[in-house]
Design a protein around this motif. Structure first.
Motif: not given
Length: 157
Positions: A44-69
């Motif tokens: 967790p202290n090292a840089p993490i490579a970007p994690i692919p989520i190839p089946n979720i669109h950015s609009k949907t993911l941004n909305k999920i981030v709001i829910y999670c927060r």
């Protein structure tokens, strides 16, 4: 036994190739992401490579981030299984959050299922159930869903 690690930030890459920085609330709310990082023993202290989520669109993911927060630190009270799918107990935040077209709600359900966020899957299903309840006929239900196709390319589990 794998000791869970605490990640504060990561970058995910969506189906439309958007790189989105997500924080602890998202990482720890998405069991799929959290488990992957834990199983791979990513530092967790090292840089993490970007994690692919190839089946979720950015609009949907941004909305999920709001829910999670919003829900991250809120405890999920135990619910009697007989009352679990009630549609008259949705919070004001959740009602406003789900005040979307059916196709957006379906997208959220698919994506939350893929990311393993049970609370969001349930909220989406309860919201659709509430919309179906107001329909007076089969044709109204059919009309509610007929033009709807998820943006995400998630397939059911």
């Amino acid at each position: 036994s794998i000791k869970p690690m605490s990640f504060t930030k990561a970058v995910v890459v969506t189906s439309d190739a958007q790189q989105i920085e997500v924080e602890e609330a998202f990482i720890n709310s998405c069991r799929t992401i959290k488990n992957m990082l834990d199983v791979l023993k990513v530092d967790p202290n090292a840089p993490i490579a970007p994690i692919p989520i190839p089946n979720i669109h950015s609009k949907t993911l941004n909305k999920i981030v709001i829910y999670c927060r919003h829900h991250y630190k809120l405890p999920r009270p135990p619910v009697d299984e007989r009352l679990r799918w009630r549609t008259d107990d949705i919070s004001i935040f959740d009602s406003e959050y789900m005040n979307e077209e059916v196709e957006v709600i379906v997208d959220l359900i698919w994506a939350a299922n893929y990311l393993d966020i049970p609370g969001l899957v349930e909220l989406g299903c309860k919201t659709l159930g509430k919309q179906i309840k107001v329909c007076k006929s089969y044709d109204q239900i059919k009309q509610l869903f007929e033009k709807k196709a998820p943006q995400s390319t998630t397939t059911p589990h």
